[in-house]
Design an enzyme around this catalytic site. Structure first.
Site, PDB file in Angstrom:
ATOM      1  N   HIS A 166       7.546   6.741  10.468  1.00  0.00           N
ATOM      2  CA  HIS A 166       6.907   6.381   9.260  1.00  0.00           C
ATOM      3  C   HIS A 166       5.944   7.726   8.977  1.00  0.00           C
ATOM      4  CE1 HIS A 166       4.533   4.731   6.154  1.00  0.00           C
ATOM      5  NE2 HIS A 166       3.975   3.314   6.518  1.00  0.00           N
ATOM      6  N   LYS A 187      22.654  -9.680  -3.754  1.00  0.00           N
ATOM      7  CA  LYS A 187      23.670 -10.461  -4.601  1.00  0.00           C
ATOM      8  C   LYS A 187      24.903  -9.629  -4.282  1.00  0.00           C
ATOM      9  CE  LYS A 187      22.115 -10.188  -9.427  1.00  0.00           C
ATOM     10  NZ  LYS A 187      22.195  -9.233 -10.671  1.00  0.00           N
ATOM     11  N   ARG A 214      12.007   2.317   1.859  1.00  0.00           N
ATOM     12  CA  ARG A 214      11.092   1.774   2.686  1.00  0.00           C
ATOM     13  C   ARG A 214      12.607   0.980   3.011  1.00  0.00           C
ATOM     14  NH1 ARG A 214       6.805  -0.738   4.764  1.00  0.00           N
ATOM     15  NH2 ARG A 214       5.378   1.404   4.886  1.00  0.00           N
ATOM     16  N   ARG A 245       0.668  -1.006   0.124  1.00  0.00           N
ATOM     17  CA  ARG A 245      -0.041  -0.180  -0.339  1.00  0.00           C
ATOM     18  C   ARG A 245       0.929   1.332  -0.240  1.00  0.00           C
ATOM     19  NH1 ARG A 245      -4.060  -1.130   4.294  1.00  0.00           N
ATOM     20  NH2 ARG A 245      -3.859  -2.818   4.025  1.00  0.00           N
ATOM     21  N   THR A 246       1.802   1.261   0.354  1.00  0.00           N
ATOM     22  CA  THR A 246       2.504   2.265   0.568  1.00  0.00           C
ATOM     23  C   THR A 246       3.101   2.921  -0.081  1.00  0.00           C
ATOM     24  OG1 THR A 246       3.384   2.758   3.190  1.00  0.00           O
ATOM     25  CG2 THR A 246       4.244   3.731   2.466  1.00  0.00           C
TER      26      THR A 246
HETATM   27  C1  NCD Z   1       2.587   0.107   8.265  1.00  0.00           C
HETATM   28  C2  NCD Z   1       3.649  -0.071   8.597  1.00  0.00           C
HETATM   29  O1  NCD Z   1       4.466  -0.595   7.698  1.00  0.00           O
HETATM   30  O2  NCD Z   1       4.749   0.256   9.334  1.00  0.00           O
HETATM   31  N1  NCD Z   1       1.819  -0.317   6.817  1.00  0.00           N
HETATM   32  C3  NCD Z   1       1.672   0.537   6.762  1.00  0.00           C
HETATM   33  O3  NCD Z   1       2.708   1.015   6.131  1.00  0.00           O
HETATM   34  N2  NCD Z   1       1.045   0.645   5.408  1.00  0.00           N
HETATM   35  C4  NCD Z   1       1.895  -0.024   9.168  1.00  0.00           C
HETATM   36  C5  NCD Z   1       1.887  -2.404   9.733  1.00  0.00           C
HETATM   37  O4  NCD Z   1       2.665  -2.260   8.947  1.00  0.00           O
HETATM   38  O5  NCD Z   1       1.133  -2.701  10.576  1.00  0.00           O
END
Ligand code: NCD
Length: 335
Positions: free
Chosen positions: A132, A82, A104, A54-55
């Site tokens: 985040h 690698k 990320r 989703r992110t």
């Molecule tokens: C969160 C994350 O990855 O930190 N989710 C997200 O960004 N959609 C929270 C989670 O994974 O619980």
């Protein structure tokens, strides 16, 4: 704003500026053609060293809606597999003259480190248990849309606070915007040292649930059960979950929030996830204009300084142009 690594980088004025930009972009997204040329010619790399759907999708859409070129760099196909070092990977990406890297990573501090190895802007899309920031922005934006402001609201954040970058970013952002935050959950899932956290802590969800304007649930990960941090899923649900019984005691206009992905039947009962007060999909929807606002702030001409102003001193004849004014002008010109 060159990078967005942590909500610590943002003052209340910066947050308000970003919400103003987010409002603008949310309006653009309602148009038949939800796209503006604001970042035409810019290249955004999505470097996700940890899985995320989703992110990543949200950042991807945000960059495309601003007409940036988007490159998805995924670790499963990358040379990190690698044995290449993170530094070599980052230097390789930077050598292709990219403008922003959205990162990320499972290690706390990775985006900060990467910012030292590249001239590109770095946007943190979640690092370890640390931060985040765009999640916190979209969460605060969702609350603000419903209540007008966060000032004076009571917000409970429930669950696995210790392992949650979302909780750390949300606590900082919500309190900066004037809300009072209560952390709820078992002691084993609280950070060992809460000194300096501007929060109240409670281990009694029932005592808190009727008093709050927002209840924000965090995902319970299977690993925490295996590590023995709580006895069973059933026990967790009974004591810390937002069950139908607890939801019945929430204020009629309270909001139920979750960053996703939800574990229905663990931290939230299945029917509660579909309650009218649950705004989980509004949070997802707010993600795109929020990330457009962030990408625009780091790459566009809407960059602002600590006063939320874009430079020139104010005079009575010529009031200072704010980032939002400037963005509006720029967007109009680019249409
Ligand atoms: C969160 C994350 O990855 O930190 N989710 C997200 O960004 N959609 C929270 C989670 O994974 O619980």
């Amino acid at each position: 704003m060159k990078h967005l690594i942590s909500t610590d980088d943002l003052t209340r004025t910066d947050l308000e500026q970003l919400f103003g930009l987010t409002d603008n972009f949310a309006r653009i997204l309602e148009r038949p053609i939800p796209k503006v040329p604001a970042l035409r010619g810019k290249t955004v790399v999505l470097a996700f060293f940890e899985d995320s759907t989703r992110t990543r999708t949200s950042f991807d859409l945000a960059a495309r809606r601003l007409s940036a070129d988007v490159v998805n760099f995924s670790v499963s196909q990358s040379s990190t597999k690698k044995g290449e070092s993170l530094r070599d990977t980052v230097e390789t990406i930077s050598a292709m003259s990219v403008d922003a890297i959205v990162v990320r990573h499972s290690s706390s501090g990775a985006p900060q480190q990467i910012a030292q190895w590249t001239d590109a802007s770095v946007v943190n899309a979640g690092d370890g248990w640390h931060q985040h920031p765009t999640q916190a922005l979209l969460d605060a934006y969702t609350i603000r849309r419903r209540f007008g402001s966060l000032d004076g609201l009571n917000i409970a954040i429930c669950g696995d606070i210790n392992h949650s970058r979302v909780a750390r970013s949300d606590v900082d952002t919500f309190t900066k915007l004037g809300a009072a935050v209560t952390l709820v959950g078992p002691r084993t899932l609280m950070p060992p040292d809460l000194d300096g956290w501007p929060v109240t802590v409670s281990s009694d969800f029932d005592a808190v649930v009727g008093e709050v304007d927002v209840v924000y649930l965090l995902r319970i990960q299977q690993e925490r059960l295996t590590a023995g941090l709580f006895p069973s899923v059933r026990e967790y649900r009974n004591r810390w979950g937002l069950t139908t019984e607890r939801a019945a005691r929430l204020k009629p206009d309270a909001l139920i929030m979750h960053p996703g992905p939800m574990n229905r039947g663990v931290e939230i009962d299945p029917e509660v996830a579909d309650d009218d007060r649950a705004v989980v999909l509004d949070q997802v929807a707010a993600g795109v204009p929020t990330r457009m606002a962030v990408l625009y702030s780091v790459l566009g001409p809407g960059q602002f300084d600590d006063d939320g102003q874009t430079g020139a001193a104010s005079t009575p004849e010529k009031p200072v142009e704010t980032a939002v004014d400037r963005t509006e002008k720029h967007l109009e010109e680019s249409l």
